[in-house]
Enzyme design. Structure first.
Site, PDB file in Angstrom:
ATOM      1  N   GLU A 315     -26.013 -75.947 -93.192  1.00 16.55           N
ATOM      2  CA  GLU A 315     -24.543 -75.725 -92.762  1.00 16.55           C
ATOM      3  C   GLU A 315     -23.718 -75.582 -94.106  1.00 16.55           C
ATOM      4  OE1 GLU A 315     -22.998 -76.340 -89.090  1.00 16.55           O
ATOM      5  OE2 GLU A 315     -24.491 -75.813 -88.044  1.00 16.55           O
ATOM      6  N   GLY A 316     -24.163 -76.664 -94.859  1.00 19.30           N
ATOM      7  CA  GLY A 316     -23.237 -77.052 -96.109  1.00 19.30           C
ATOM      8  C   GLY A 316     -22.994 -78.337 -95.112  1.00 19.30           C
TER       9      GLY A 316
END
Lengths: 349, 349
Positions: A315-316
């Site tokens: 997701e970062g």
């Protein structure tokens, strides 16, 4: 394919930057990796007083045909469910981006879901997901080039909004399978060292996943053009991986600081590096994922990332929580007193 | 010596806390060490919704008689010069504390300087510095007990201001020498594994430092009461180390989250742990210092800290830059959606 004009950063001011770092009231080198980050960003921006403007994380989501082989612990529908979770602010990346003052953009790169009533989602859908690469290439060349261009365009738009530091995140059930094969072929590392548990496979499922990926490599390897990273990308990749690759190339062309997250984003970077190795001058590696292949690919690149917190969420999230450290690197460079300013005596022995 | 009523944290809600962590929209364990931090803080506060209030770092500064033996790369006057730098906001700890919204308090624990016109400095001066422990004990028992009490009192005052998370930092030319001996005796590790370059000694100076510390240990070891940590502290310690030790004990009694910085602060913690091992329940280890002894003492305690950025500056800088990660741990616990909230399908295999 779209061409990117990417140059290695100028090293013209490197000794001035190092002098500025060393003039600060601390023993030489005592801020460790923060000093390396300050130096790197100074070179990217070619200034002794670099700054971070409109930090942004773009999360690209895509579905994977290979998911139907049971290579993930979660069913494919989780990709679109998580996209909705991103949009409503409930996911980890939302919480961490908000905490650290980072803009968050969510992109449908090719999710198997019709997001008709979701105005905040950036629609870059290539198709309802890649094909199962156990049977045929994941995407065709046109799809791959479209994905690269769309990723680049989205990054370009952030640059036009003044953003000069960009992080990449991803969501896609099955995408550690793509990343593992890309890594194995581009780094010439055996697939066993590239495969991991993803979202949490048990021993027998991991064994099965490894077998499936071996089978897929064996099927396609005669058709994959040796030394052609785009051929590897289109055969085994995901739309989110291709868009991240295009985004990274665009960001480097625009002299942006590029924040690299975990295993999947690193696989996209591997493709970008084969296209232009100078991209590395713009990259800061935010964390080491607990997904097994990530340690191995980082070793291969001879990279020590900022964080090693045994995270493996994607997701970062690694980018989002590492961001304050990058701010700290510039804050010490810009705001700390020098020995001279503070009348502090220098080292004597 | 002042008594502290320190209890191990209650484990009553541990399974409820773990369930809350596992209910969040992420694979089980995917947030790695952030999950462990969330769990630990939940237990310290005995709640499923812990919070961080008035985060504060206290930097204790003191001078060391042993500095006259040339064990540091910097002259003793740098201690007071850096205190003035802390007060004027130019030091690394000022920059990082400001960035991350942390209150910063500076304490004169025993600096060899008359700070008459510095209203923002907390005056807890025991004397103008410790004695040279190559010749006599660094401090007498009364001084040591005073330092412990003053450290405790300063922490108590922060607690009265609502602070429930406290970090410790230090400044004192020569204090890696004290910390090395404390570690060597209390952990029963050879002095060679506890000594490092401090602020940047070269090879020959490091060898000399090691010889001096060996000589000091040999001189005092017959008088140091075996198994009495306060005897070790008063013989070899610094006033800042003693105050941090008292502060840690007080913070544990008050159920505060205790943020441990690098090598020197860990040496103060070693003394506190010998007095009451339950203190460990309240401690979060923020970073691994590049000072050699720190890795060894962390291994001895079986601790993996949050950061490993090759920093070796002290001042509490490791605490200040790790703080956003601790916030992230509570933010995910308090603000992420659960699988149920977000209608996300759970793991299927």
């Amino acid at each position: 394919m779209q061409e990117f004009n990417i140059k290695s950063t100028s090293k013209e001011i490197i000794s001035q930057l190092q002098s500025k770092i060393d003039s600060k009231t601390k023993p030489i080198g005592a801020l460790g990796m923060l000093e390396l980050i300050a130096l790197k960003i100074g070179l990217i921006q070619n200034t002794l007083s670099p700054e971070l403007i409109n930090p942004t994380i773009i999360v690209f989501a895509g579905d994977h045909g290979i998911a139907s082989e049971g290579v993930s612990a979660y069913p494919q529908e989780v990709t679109h469910q998580m996209v909705l979770n991103f949009l409503s602010g409930g996911a980890a990346i939302c919480v961490f981006s908000k905490q650290n003052g980072i803009n968050l953009k969510i992109v449908d790169a090719g999710v198997n879901f019709n997001f008709s009533n979701t105005p905040n989602l950036i629609n870059a859908k290539i198709s309802m997901g890649t094909k199962n690469f156990l049977n045929s290439p994941a995407m065709d060349k046109v799809q791959c080039e479209n994905a690269l261009s769309k990723g680049a365009l989205i990054v370009k738009e952030q640059g036009e909004n003044g953003c000069n530091i960009i992080g990449f995140g991803e969501m896609g059930i099955g995408n550690t399978s793509s990343a593992s094969i890309i890594m194995s072929i581009l780094c010439n590392i055996s697939i066993e060292k590239c495969v991991g548990r993803g979202t949490g496979l048990d021993d027998s499922s991991l064994k099965r996943k490894t077998q499936i990926l071996k089978q897929a490599i064996k099927k396609h390897i005669p058709d994959v053009e040796k030394g052609n990273p785009l051929s590897v990308l289109s055969t085994f990749g995901g739309f989110e991986i291709a868009m991240i690759c295009g985004g990274i190339l665009q960001a480097a062309e625009l002299n942006m600081i590029i924040l690299i997250d975990g295993f999947i984003v690193t696989s996209a970077l591997l493709v970008a590096l084969k296209i232009n190795p100078s991209v590395l001058d713009y990259c800061i590696f935010c964390h080491k994922s607990d997904e097994k292949g990530h340690s191995n690919v980082l070793n291969n690149l001879n990279i020590e990332p900022l964080l090693d917190l045994k995270m493996r969420l994607g997701e970062g999230t690694g980018v989002a929580i590492a961001y304050p450290l990058i701010k700290s690197a510039l804050n010490f460079l810009n705001n700390m007193a020098s020995f001279e300013d503070a009348n502090v005596t220098k080292k004597t022995i």
